[in-house]
Design a protein around this motif. Sequence first.
Motif, PDB file in Angstrom:
ATOM      1  N   ARG A   1       0.837  -1.195   0.000  1.00 31.51           N
ATOM      2  CA  ARG A   1       0.000   0.000   0.000  1.00 31.51           C
ATOM      3  C   ARG A   1       0.877   1.252   0.000  1.00 31.51           C
ATOM      4  N   ALA A   2       0.311   2.355  -0.477  1.00 28.54           N
ATOM      5  CA  ALA A   2       1.015   3.638  -0.489  1.00 28.54           C
ATOM      6  C   ALA A   2       0.749   4.364   0.831  1.00 28.54           C
ATOM      7  N   VAL A   3       1.802   4.933   1.432  1.00 28.13           N
ATOM      8  CA  VAL A   3       1.674   5.668   2.691  1.00 28.13           C
ATOM      9  C   VAL A   3       2.431   6.987   2.587  1.00 28.13           C
ATOM     10  N   ARG A   4       1.784   8.080   2.958  1.00 26.45           N
ATOM     11  CA  ARG A   4       2.455   9.386   2.996  1.00 26.45           C
ATOM     12  C   ARG A   4       3.389   9.430   4.187  1.00 26.45           C
ATOM     13  N   VAL A   5       4.642   9.849   3.941  1.00 26.92           N
ATOM     14  CA  VAL A   5       5.646   9.954   5.007  1.00 26.92           C
ATOM     15  C   VAL A   5       6.364  11.294   4.899  1.00 26.92           C
ATOM     16  N   ASP A   6       6.498  11.990   6.025  1.00 29.65           N
ATOM     17  CA  ASP A   6       7.273  13.232   6.082  1.00 29.65           C
ATOM     18  C   ASP A   6       8.546  12.989   6.884  1.00 29.65           C
ATOM     19  N   LEU A   7       9.683  13.352   6.288  1.00 32.06           N
ATOM     20  CA  LEU A   7      10.966  13.240   6.980  1.00 32.06           C
ATOM     21  C   LEU A   7      11.559  14.640   7.144  1.00 32.06           C
ATOM     22  N   VAL A   8      12.097  14.917   8.323  1.00 29.38           N
ATOM     23  CA  VAL A   8      12.733  16.207   8.589  1.00 29.38           C
ATOM     24  C   VAL A   8      14.061  15.951   9.281  1.00 29.38           C
ATOM     25  N   VAL A   9      15.111  16.676   8.880  1.00 26.12           N
ATOM     26  CA  VAL A   9      16.408  16.566   9.540  1.00 26.12           C
ATOM     27  C   VAL A   9      16.691  17.864  10.291  1.00 26.12           C
TER      28      VAL A   9
END
Length: 371
Positions: A290-298
């Motif tokens: 399945r497709a999942v929205r993911v936000d990554l921040v450094v």
Amino acid sequence: AECLNFAMVFSVPNYACQRRTTLENHNAVLTDALSLLAENAELEDEDGRGVAFRRAAAVLKALPKPVTSLTQLRGLPCLGEHSLRVIQDVLETGSSSEAESTKQSERFKALKVLTGIFGVGPKTAAWWIRHGINTLHQLRASGHTLNRAQQAGLEHYDGVNRPVTKAEADAIGEIVETAVTSVLPGAQVTLTGGFRRGKLTGHDVDFLITHPEEGREEGLMPKVVSWLESQGFLLYQKTTRNSYLESKDGPARPASNMDRFERCFSIFKLDACGRQPALSQADEEPKPWRAVRVDLVVSPISQFAFALLGWTGSKLFERELRRWAGYEKTMSLSSHALYDNKQSRYLKATSEEEIFAHLGLEYVPPSERNA
Ligand code: 8DG
Ligand code: MN
Ligand code: MN
């Protein structure tokens, strides 16, 4: 304690960041109606009205008991005329006629469907509607040019709009952890957003990445993204580099709510791992992923506490923290720093607790920031 026979009168502090708002909500019918009107205002690109409804809903979420009569709300903050009218309607008839008719309206439905496409905001949706496009089918048939984000959003529409479970968030967490420690041993990954506040589902999964040695995190995102891409975990990604140091408007005063960390908005491909994959159409082969929205921040470690506080939410809680800082403390809070405008200096912090203390607020843990 006294035993009172008449209905209790509630008392709630002005700012959501002064309140403890858990996920337990005794006034869901009222807050659902107000939240729907807030959503509609946001979809109509009327953010002021949206915030007013969000604030009103947040006050009701903070109440310890169901509201039974309007008189109990006397003196409560953030309840404007319009919100009170909605509340009265629900108390008298069991539902809000305005919320119900909004929900049924073709315009609301079209705005919701179109902004459900990742990369499509209220302005684009309104423009399409003006040109006769109200559904995904009409959009596909129209031949309108879509940017890369919107193409991915349309392609993975069902996945992106299906709620993410905690189990799925944990599975994504393990993938991100493996990616990050593979490209930079010692780097740390923290789950933020709604899941850090204890929510059981979310619209995406949010992560904050840092390294205990200042500077080691520089340039990390492209490496993490390359690793994820090489392993086939990404259906879409857009990385934005850190623009904090080059900005001219001062670190604590970003041009918008957007911060300037190195970040990545992505759509992950998550294997079904035993879960029964949902069929989008009866005659379609079930997808094994399945497709999942993911936000990554450094974030550099020196700003980590501010980034953690800023990315944990809720959105209203964040907005109220900044409003409190500005109006009550003459300070500017961002996801990078806290600036004291009276002392003309930055206030350092290595934990969220310290930031609350600087702001003169009682510490509110993530599970109680669900305003
Ligand atoms: P959900 O995904 O379960 O629906 O809820 P959520 O996790 O609370 O919402 P979110 O939209 O994923 O946002 C999580 C937090 O991240 C929220 O506090 C707002 C914050 N956030 C963004 N974009 C930005 C941004 O550009 N800068 C900063 N500082 N914070 C942001 O969503
Ligand atoms: Mn989220
Ligand atoms: Mn997010």
